[in-house]
Scaffold this motif. Structure first.
Motif, short mmCIF file in Angstrom:
data_model
loop_
_atom_site.label_atom_id
_atom_site.label_comp_id
_atom_site.label_asym_id
_atom_site.label_seq_id
_atom_site.Cartn_x
_atom_site.Cartn_y
_atom_site.Cartn_z
N SER A 218 -9.23 0.99 -4.12
CA SER A 218 -7.88 0.43 -4.15
C SER A 218 -6.82 1.52 -4.24
O SER A 218 -5.80 1.48 -3.54
CB SER A 218 -7.75 -0.54 -5.32
OG SER A 218 -8.68 -1.59 -5.21
N THR A 219 -7.07 2.50 -5.10
CA THR A 219 -6.12 3.59 -5.25
C THR A 219 -5.98 4.38 -3.96
O THR A 219 -4.87 4.77 -3.57
CB THR A 219 -6.56 4.53 -6.39
OG1 THR A 219 -6.71 3.78 -7.59
CG2 THR A 219 -5.54 5.65 -6.60
N LYS A 220 -7.10 4.63 -3.31
CA LYS A 220 -7.07 5.39 -2.07
C LYS A 220 -6.29 4.67 -0.98
O LYS A 220 -5.53 5.28 -0.22
CB LYS A 220 -8.49 5.68 -1.57
CG LYS A 220 -9.38 6.41 -2.57
CD LYS A 220 -8.71 7.65 -3.12
CE LYS A 220 -9.56 8.32 -4.19
NZ LYS A 220 -8.85 9.44 -4.84
N LEU A 221 -6.43 3.35 -0.93
CA LEU A 221 -5.70 2.58 0.08
C LEU A 221 -4.20 2.64 -0.15
O LEU A 221 -3.41 2.70 0.80
CB LEU A 221 -6.18 1.13 0.08
CG LEU A 221 -7.54 0.85 0.70
CD1 LEU A 221 -7.82 -0.64 0.72
CD2 LEU A 221 -7.63 1.42 2.11
N ILE A 222 -3.78 2.60 -1.41
CA ILE A 222 -2.35 2.68 -1.71
C ILE A 222 -1.78 4.00 -1.21
O ILE A 222 -0.72 4.05 -0.57
CB ILE A 222 -2.11 2.53 -3.23
CG1 ILE A 222 -2.47 1.12 -3.68
CG2 ILE A 222 -0.66 2.84 -3.57
CD1 ILE A 222 -2.39 0.91 -5.18
N LEU B 71 -3.12 6.06 1.10
CA LEU B 71 -3.24 6.17 2.55
C LEU B 71 -2.16 5.38 3.27
O LEU B 71 -1.48 5.92 4.15
CB LEU B 71 -4.63 5.68 3.00
CG LEU B 71 -5.68 6.77 3.25
CD1 LEU B 71 -5.98 7.55 1.98
CD2 LEU B 71 -6.98 6.15 3.79
N TRP B 72 -1.95 4.13 2.87
CA TRP B 72 -0.99 3.30 3.60
C TRP B 72 0.45 3.65 3.27
O TRP B 72 1.34 3.46 4.12
CB TRP B 72 -1.27 1.83 3.34
CG TRP B 72 -2.42 1.32 4.16
CD1 TRP B 72 -3.64 0.94 3.72
CD2 TRP B 72 -2.44 1.16 5.59
NE1 TRP B 72 -4.44 0.55 4.75
CE2 TRP B 72 -3.73 0.67 5.93
CE3 TRP B 72 -1.53 1.39 6.60
CZ2 TRP B 72 -4.11 0.41 7.23
CZ3 TRP B 72 -1.90 1.14 7.91
CH2 TRP B 72 -3.17 0.64 8.22
N THR B 73 0.69 4.17 2.07
CA THR B 73 2.05 4.61 1.74
C THR B 73 2.46 5.78 2.62
O THR B 73 3.54 5.80 3.22
CB THR B 73 2.15 5.02 0.26
OG1 THR B 73 1.85 3.88 -0.56
CG2 THR B 73 3.56 5.51 -0.07
N LEU B 74 1.57 6.77 2.72
CA LEU B 74 1.86 7.93 3.55
C LEU B 74 1.89 7.57 5.04
O LEU B 74 2.74 8.06 5.79
CB LEU B 74 0.82 9.03 3.30
CG LEU B 74 0.93 9.76 1.96
CD1 LEU B 74 -0.23 10.74 1.80
CD2 LEU B 74 2.25 10.50 1.86
N THR B 75 0.96 6.73 5.45
CA THR B 75 0.93 6.33 6.86
C THR B 75 2.17 5.53 7.23
O THR B 75 2.72 5.69 8.34
CB THR B 75 -0.34 5.51 7.16
OG1 THR B 75 -1.50 6.29 6.82
CG2 THR B 75 -0.42 5.13 8.63
N GLY B 76 2.63 4.68 6.32
CA GLY B 76 3.87 3.94 6.57
C GLY B 76 5.06 4.89 6.68
O GLY B 76 5.94 4.70 7.53
N LEU B 77 5.07 5.93 5.83
CA LEU B 77 6.15 6.91 5.87
C LEU B 77 6.17 7.66 7.20
O LEU B 77 7.24 7.80 7.82
CB LEU B 77 6.00 7.89 4.71
CG LEU B 77 6.98 9.07 4.68
CD1 LEU B 77 8.41 8.56 4.56
CD2 LEU B 77 6.64 10.02 3.53
N ASN C 21 -13.67 -0.36 5.27
CA ASN C 21 -14.75 0.20 4.47
C ASN C 21 -14.58 -0.13 2.99
O ASN C 21 -15.56 -0.44 2.28
CB ASN C 21 -14.78 1.73 4.66
CG ASN C 21 -16.19 2.29 4.54
OD1 ASN C 21 -17.15 1.55 4.34
ND2 ASN C 21 -16.31 3.59 4.67
N VAL C 22 -13.35 -0.05 2.50
CA VAL C 22 -13.09 -0.37 1.09
C VAL C 22 -13.40 -1.84 0.82
O VAL C 22 -13.92 -2.19 -0.25
CB VAL C 22 -11.62 -0.03 0.73
CG1 VAL C 22 -11.25 -0.62 -0.64
CG2 VAL C 22 -11.42 1.48 0.72
N ARG C 23 -13.10 -2.69 1.78
CA ARG C 23 -13.42 -4.12 1.60
C ARG C 23 -14.92 -4.33 1.50
O ARG C 23 -15.38 -5.29 0.86
CB ARG C 23 -12.85 -4.93 2.76
CG ARG C 23 -11.34 -4.87 2.89
CD ARG C 23 -10.65 -5.46 1.68
NE ARG C 23 -10.87 -6.88 1.57
CZ ARG C 23 -10.08 -7.81 2.08
NH1 ARG C 23 -9.00 -7.44 2.76
NH2 ARG C 23 -10.34 -9.09 1.92
#
Length: 372
Positions: free
Chosen positions: A15-19, A21-27, A70-72
């Motif tokens: 969960s932490t990794k997804l936050i 990853l998607w925060t930076l990718t959104g940026l 993968n996280v799911r």
């Protein structure tokens, strides 16, 4: 179950990794979109570096999508908490995501090289050095991908580890991959640092204010941060050797791979966004000058008659110049080309409005910067 086992069961890095990853990718999605808007919509001057950055963004998005799936499944948790089939699927997706991850932090180096050659007055030797470094990094990264997927015979034994135990497959020592991946990461970090330092050696020699030089050096030198990310990533590569807890041991490696690629992409986009970031109304002025030019009705000049109207006429036009108020780049070749300035790479475009009254009044020239 003892306390340590209970704590281990609650460990979940997914969960932490997804936050992150998607925060930076959104940026970077926003940043790249802004870059393409300026380059295509305002300047109408898309280059190879722009398309390479878009490709890198797509690779980063695929990396995040695969990691999310993968996280799911359970990636980020301890392997002994998951079924054998789940671990197998998670390992396969992790290996596949590494393909996109390696490409996503390699291609931006080529984009940065293309951009530096476009905006800086690089000599032939400097161009050769820059392209040699970035191309070498790309080749080494490509070999790393090949080594990853040829570690086992057949390749599916890389995620179906039971085949090795059953004697149906053979795999090389995993430290062969780790050692080469560390070499790849070290070279990647070195290239990022070189691409960050080189612009500063050129920009500090320019004839412009110190504030602007420092701002440009900081913008183009942000790639040096990617060097630190590459070093940290190298320290996480040992997780590949954790065959007993692969889904948990490689979770940090996923994060740092994504951070490294995103930093390089952001660094490559900041020079394009620099006018907005420094509060310069470049884009709006550029659009306004173009719109005024389109709307202006320029009268034909007649030698035989003059209008007696006292109405002011405006003629708006764009003046492409290198030395309007500031000498942008020094002449690396020792002289100027025939009938032109020493370098037509970085340009400052000024919107010049000439207002005059035909009754004999003085002309008024209004000049405002529009685009770099």
């Amino acid at each position: 179950m003892n306390l340590s086992s209970t704590e281990a069961a609650s460990d979940d890095k997914g969960s932490t990794k997804l936050i992150v990853l998607w925060t930076l990718t959104g940026l970077i999605t926003v940043v790249v979109t802004g870059r393409m808007y300026i380059r295509a919509g305002l300047l109408h001057n898309l280059g190879v570096d722009d398309w390479l950055i878009v490709f890198s963004l797509l690779m980063g998005l695929m990396y995040c999508i695969l990691t999310t799936i993968n996280v799911r499944l359970g990636f980020g948790k301890h392997a002994w908490l998951l079924s054998a089939a789940t671990v197998e699927h998670a390992t396969f997706l992790n290996c596949l995501s590494f393909l996109f991850g390696i490409v996503s932090f390699t291609v931006p180096k080529l984009a940065v090289t293309a951009m530096l050659n476009r905006i800086l007055n690089a000599s032939h030797i400097q161009r050769v050095c820059l392209w040699t470094l970035s191309t070498l990094a790309a080749i080494v990264s490509g070999v790393c991908i090949i080594i990853l997927f040829t570690m086992c015979d057949p390749p599916r034994a890389l995620w179906q580890t039971s085949l090795v135990a059953e004697g149906k497959a053979t795999c090389k020592n995993v430290w062969m991959l780790i050692d080469y991946a560390i070499f790849t990461g070290a070279l990647s970090g070195f290239v990022d640092l070189a691409l960050a330092i080189y612009p500063s050696t050129v920009l500090m020699k320019l004839h412009m204010s110190l504030r602007k030089r420092l701002a440009l050096c900081a913008a183009l030198g942000l790639g040096s941060v990617a060097t630190a990310m590459a070093i940290i990533k190298c320290t996480q590569l040992k997780g590949l050797a954790d065959q007993e807890d692969y889904t948990y041991g490689t979770a940090d490696l996923i994060t740092w791979t994504n951070i490294e690629s995103n930093i390089v992409i952001i660094a490559s986009c900041i020079p394009t966004l620099q006018p907005f970031l420094l509060g310069n109304r470049t884009a709006s002025s550029y659009n306004n000058s173009r719109n005024r030019y389109k709307r202006s009705n320029l009268p034909e000049y007649s030698h035989g008659s003059h209008s007696r109207s006292s109405r002011l006429r405006k003629m708006d036009f764009a003046v492409d110049t290198v030395e309007s108020q500031e000498n942008i780049l020094p002449d690396a070749g020792g002289g100027q080309g025939e009938g032109g300035h020493s370098l037509g790479i970085i340009r400052r475009t000024d919107a010049v409005t000439v207002e005059y009254e035909q009754g004999g009044g003085d002309a008024v020239v209004v000049q405002s910067p529009t685009a770099w």
